[in-house]
Design an enzyme around this catalytic site. Structure first.
Site, PDB file in Angstrom:
ATOM      1  N   SER A  64       0.725  -0.957  -0.098  1.00  0.00           N
ATOM      2  CA  SER A  64       0.005  -0.167  -0.124  1.00  0.00           C
ATOM      3  C   SER A  64       1.061   1.335  -0.039  1.00  0.00           C
ATOM      4  CB  SER A  64      -0.704   0.100   1.134  1.00  0.00           C
ATOM      5  OG  SER A  64      -1.536   1.207   1.381  1.00  0.00           O
ATOM      6  N   THR A  65       0.374   2.351  -0.450  1.00  0.00           N
ATOM      7  CA  THR A  65       0.967   3.681  -0.446  1.00  0.00           C
ATOM      8  C   THR A  65       1.621   3.875   1.082  1.00  0.00           C
ATOM      9  OG1 THR A  65      -0.127   4.639  -2.165  1.00  0.00           O
ATOM     10  CG2 THR A  65       1.001   6.151  -0.653  1.00  0.00           C
TER      11      THR A  65
ATOM     12  N   THR B  83      28.456  38.547  29.960  1.00  0.00           N
ATOM     13  CA  THR B  83      27.244  38.138  30.410  1.00  0.00           C
ATOM     14  C   THR B  83      26.078  39.326  30.523  1.00  0.00           C
ATOM     15  OG1 THR B  83      27.590  38.613  32.626  1.00  0.00           O
ATOM     16  CG2 THR B  83      28.338  36.431  31.721  1.00  0.00           C
TER      17      THR B  83
ATOM     18  N   SER C 237      29.057  45.151   0.242  1.00  0.00           N
ATOM     19  CA  SER C 237      28.188  46.146  -0.087  1.00  0.00           C
ATOM     20  C   SER C 237      28.470  46.856  -1.252  1.00  0.00           C
ATOM     21  CB  SER C 237      28.539  47.478   1.251  1.00  0.00           C
ATOM     22  OG  SER C 237      27.792  48.445   0.666  1.00  0.00           O
ATOM     23  N   SER C 238      27.177  47.301  -1.758  1.00  0.00           N
ATOM     24  CA  SER C 238      27.423  47.718  -3.141  1.00  0.00           C
ATOM     25  C   SER C 238      27.541  49.468  -3.058  1.00  0.00           C
ATOM     26  CB  SER C 238      26.079  47.552  -4.030  1.00  0.00           C
ATOM     27  OG  SER C 238      24.900  47.971  -3.373  1.00  0.00           O
TER      28      SER C 238
ATOM     29  N   LYS D  78      33.895  47.337   2.265  1.00  0.00           N
ATOM     30  CA  LYS D  78      33.082  47.014   3.410  1.00  0.00           C
ATOM     31  C   LYS D  78      32.889  45.526   3.154  1.00  0.00           C
ATOM     32  CE  LYS D  78      28.767  47.965   6.069  1.00  0.00           C
ATOM     33  NZ  LYS D  78      28.165  46.731   6.285  1.00  0.00           N
TER      34      LYS D  78
END
Length: 432
Positions: free
Chosen positions: A128-129, A175, A306-307, A312
């Site tokens: 069966s499936t 912390t 970055s464009s 960067k």
């Protein structure tokens, strides 16, 4: 194009289609996700392994003759070898409890096997499936998880080496994002290695649990439609065909209704991803700067960040890890919700769960590889900055507390600031 007909009407199939009308019906009625079964070759190979084992068990039980069995085996071996992926167009997430996936494999195998082989009477005999896809998706997940385990072993080793490399570099602990005590710069990497080692152990245990499958249980676990001889033979044969130590689930009715074994594995994968995301976030912060951030670590520059800003460089690999984690969380949410969908005798979402889990395993495996090879292995440290942090006020105050006690140092802090204490204590110790 050629026309085919069933009780629901006429459909057109491509001339080169190895699948038949049942597959075509699934494509027409239930395609929605844009993810076809052909995009999951490991699942197709696993389905073919199940069909091959079923044919051998059916022949042993006298359900099909040797000629039909041999024909099915030959066809399955071609699919196991990775051929004909394009012949599996059904939507991987379609409804109906994976019926279209089982029909797709039945029809392709039957066509490859020859006109004397019928897709349901022979290829799907005693099955069966519900038990075919249940078993095949778990085999596919076991195979997919192997690459993740190997990737985790590599990343753990890289983290351990980086911890050793930075062991003698002092810096400051944080912390609640406030200054803390003096600590080795290697601690972040050693702790991550330890956490990932633990997570890997839990993933391996969860993978072990899905080696128990329900093939032979047919629809709801009763085994109706499969002879005793077939049921006794099919799992040992599949173990040999798949090369995996598979076992029969103790309660096949349970297997049909409760796919919590997939839920457990998904949870372990999500937690493993969470550990990696935590590390990625830490690295992004520790490498922030270069002038206005923490600037303790330097991550490998893999591409322009970055464009707009010349020069960067962004932490793109840690950010990829983070975004992978978001996708894994979303898939896991769906998987956990689907555990509850086993209304009465059958969970129809077992295949959806397994396919999403396969996606998660594959995404995490690729991400682990990128994280290890393009980020972690090439991290360096700004030792001068780390030493400045290690010599700042709070680590000094912590050192004083160990000598003079919490109450005394608190009193001094109330009377003087940290720099005055440093000056007075320094003079006193010098005088002594």
């Amino acid at each position: 194009m050629r026309k085919v007909e069933d009780i629901f009407g006429i459909l057109e199939l491509p001339d080169n289609a190895l699948y038949g009308v049942q597959t075509a019906r699934t494509v027409v009625n239930m395609s929605f996700s844009g993810h076809s079964l052909s995009q999951y070759p490991v699942y197709i190979r696993s389905l073919a392994a199940v069909k091959k084992a079923a044919a051998l068990a059916n022949a042993k039980a006298g359900v099909i003759d040797e000629f039909v069995c041999d024909s099915i085996i030959t066809a399955c071996d071609e699919l196991i070898a990775g051929k004909y992926l394009e012949q599996f167009p059904v939507d991987a997430f379609h409804g109906g409890g994976s019926i279209g996936i089982n029909m797709n494999i039945n029809e392709v195998v039957a066509t490859l096997a020859g006109d004397h082989v019928h897709p349901t009477e022979h290829v799907n005999a005693s099955q069966s499936t519900a038990d075919v896809c249940h078993s095949a998706i778990r085999i596919a997940l076991i195979e997919t998880a192997k690459s993740l385990e190997q990737g985790l072993l590599r990343i753990i080793r890289t983290l351990e080496l980086k911890a050793d490399e930075l062991e003698l570099v002092p810096t400051i602990a944080r912390t609640c994002w406030q200054d803390g005590m003096r600590v080795s710069a290697g601690v972040v990497f050693r702790a991550a290695a330890s956490a990932l080692n633990r997570r890997m152990e839990h993933v391996v245990q969860a993978v072990h649990s899905i080696h128990r499958i329900n093939l032979g249980g047919t629809v709801i676990g009763s085994g109706v439609g499969a002879s005793r001889e077939y049921r006794e033979a099919v799992i040992p044969i599949l173990t040999e065909v798949a090369g995996l130590p598979l076992q029969l689930r103790p309660d096949l009715f349970d297997a049909a209704q409760y796919p919590d074994d997939l839920g457990r594995l998904s949870s372990e994968v999500r937690l493993t991803s969470a550990v990696l995301v935590k590390l990625a976030k830490d690295l992004r912060l520790l490498a922030s700067g270069p002038e206005a951030g923490l600037s303790e670590l330097v991550l490998p520059a893999v591409q322009a960040g970055s464009s707009f800003f010349p020069g960067k460089v962004n932490p793109v690999i840690p950010e990829t890890v983070i975004q992978c984690g978001l996708l894994i969380n979303g898939n896991d949410y769906t998987i956990q919700a689907a555990v509850e969908l086993g209304e009465v005798h059958l969970n129809l979402a077992d295949g959806l769960m397994g396919t999403l889990l396969m996606d998660n395993l594959q995404m995490l495996t690729r991400t682990v590889d990128h994280f290890e090879s393009r980020c972690l292995s090439g991290i360096t440290v700004n030792e001068d900055i780390c030493r400045q942090y290690a010599d700042s006020s709070i680590p000094f105050i912590v050192d004083l507390k160990e000598t003079y006690g919490y109450e005394q140092v608190s009193l001094w802090l109330k009377q003087w600031g940290p720099e005055q204490i440093r000056e007075k204590i320094g003079r006193s110790e010098k005088h002594e």
